[in-house]
Scaffold this active site. Structure first.
Site, PDB file in Angstrom:
ATOM      1  CE1 TYR A 132      -2.986   2.846   0.522  1.00 57.65           C
ATOM      2  CE2 TYR A 132      -3.572   2.121   2.934  1.00 57.65           C
ATOM      3  CZ  TYR A 132      -3.556   3.245   2.254  1.00 57.65           C
ATOM      4  OH  TYR A 132      -4.411   4.167   1.952  1.00 57.65           O
ATOM      5  CE  LYS A 160      -5.776   1.658  -1.094  1.00 56.03           C
ATOM      6  NZ  LYS A 160      -6.569   2.426   0.284  1.00 56.03           N
TER       7      LYS A 160
END
Length: 291
Positions: A132, A160
Site C-alpha cells: 500500500y 494499492k
C-alpha cells in the site's frame, strides 16, 4: 486474484466500541450490492485507533460475515516490521485471504529499508501481500525500482497505488510484469488507472455506493469505456465530497444518509464531519441518485 470494486471498510463504533452487528450487516450489504472484495482495518477503517484486540476482532467479524464469498484483504501494516509481522499472522489466524501492508510511516526509511521491511514481512507471512503506497500519508514513497525488486518475492502479489500519479501504472506494469496486480487507491483516478493497466480500486466511495462502483469497475473490465465514463461523471462529486473533511468522517455521515441509523461516531483525534462537508456530501449523494 484481486480485482474490481473493493471497499476500504469503515469501522462502525457505538458508545466507544466496535459495533459488531452493524459491521456484519454492512458486510452483507456490500456483498449483495456487488463488491468484489473487502478491506477491513485500512486507513478508512481508522486502524490507527484500534487496539490489537479490536484489530483482530474486526478482521474476524468481516471474515465470518463474508463467508468466503469475496476475498478479505486485511490491513496489517505499521511502521514497525515486527509489529506488522505479528498483525499479519493474527489476520491469517482470523481467516483473512491477504494482508495490505502500508509503506512505513513516520520513520521515513530509505529505499533499502523499504525493501528490507517488505521482504521480511513476506518471508514471515502466511498470506499474500498487497503493498500500500500512499505518500501523502506516509511521507515515504516506494519507488518503481524498489517495487520491481520486492515483487519478485512470491508472496508480494499486488499494489494499492495511492500516489495520484497515473504514470506509475505503466511504469510499474513494465517493471513488475503484467501479472502483478495493480489496484487504484484513488476513486477519482480509477478510470484512467484501469485504462493504463489497473484492474480495480480499493475504494472509499464504494462504502456508500457499492452497486455503482461495482458497475463502474465491471464496465472497465469489459471495455465499455463510454458506460464507465458516464458512471465516473455520476460518482465524481461523491469521490470529491468524501474528502472535504478528514476521512472517514464524511464517509460515515454519508452512510448515515443512505443507511439510516448507521453510526457516525469517530475516534479522536478525528472528529465528525463539519457542516460544510455534510452539505457537499448531501449534494453529491443527490447527484448520484442515492438520496
Amino acid at each position: 486474484m484481486f480485482f474490481g470494486s473493493i471497499p476500504a471498510l469503515v469501522t462502525p463504533f457505538s458508545g466507544g466500541r466496535v459495533a459488531e452487528d452493524t459491521l456484519q450487516a454492512f458486510v452483507e450489504w456490500q456483498i449483495s450490492e456487488g463488491s468484489d472484495g473487502l478491506v477491513p482495518c485500512g486507513t478508512t477503517g481508522e486502524v490507527a485507533t484500534l487496539t490489537s484486540d479490536e484489530h483482530r476482532h474486526v478482521i474476524a467479524t468481516v471474515v465470518e460475515a463474508a463467508k468466503g464469498r469475496v476475498p478479505v484483504i486485511a490491513g496489517t501494516g505499521t511502521y514497525s516490521t515486527e509489529h506488522s509481522i505479528e498483525r499479519t499472522r493474527a489476520a491469517a489466524d482470523a481467516g483473512a485471504d491477504a494482508a495490505l501492508i502500508v509503506v512505513p510511516y513516520y520513520n521515513k526509511p530509505s529505499q533499502a529499508g523499504l525493501a528490507a521491511h517488505f521482504l521480511a514481512i513476506a518471508d514471515a507471512s502466511p498470506l499474500p501481500v498487497v503493498v500500500y503506497n500512499v505518500p501523502s500519508r506516509t511521507v515515504a514513497d516506494i519507488s518503481v525500482e524498489t517495487l520491481a525488486h520486492i515483487a519478485k518475492h512470491p508472496k508480494i502479489v499486488a499494489i494499492k497505488d495511492a500516489t495520484g500519479n497515473l504514470g506509475r501504472v505503466s511504469a510499474q506494469r513494465l517493471a513488475c510484469g503484467e501479472d502483478f496486480v495493480q489496484l487504484s487507491g484513488n476513486d477519482d483516478m480509477a478510470l484512467g488507472f484501469n485504462a493504463m493497466g489497473g484492474v480495480g480500486c480499493v475504494s472509499v466511495s464504494s462504502n456508500i455506493a457499492p452497486k455503482l462502483c461495482s458497475e463502474f469497475q465491471k464496465a472497465t473490465r469489459e471495455g465499455r469505456w463510454g458506460d464507465a465514463l458516464k458512471l465516473q461523471d455520476k460518482l465524481y462529486p461523491l469521490h470529491a465530497a468524501l474528502f472535504t473533511d478528514a476521512s472517514p468522517a464524511p464517509t460515515k455521515y454519508a452512510l448515515s444518509r443512505v443507511r439510516p441509523g448507521f453510526p457516525t461516531e469517530i475516534r479522536l483525534p478525528l472528529v465528525e464531519a463539519s457542516e460544510s462537508s455534510k452539505q457537499a456530501v448531501d449534494a453529491a449523494l443527490e447527484h448520484a441518485g442515492l438520496i
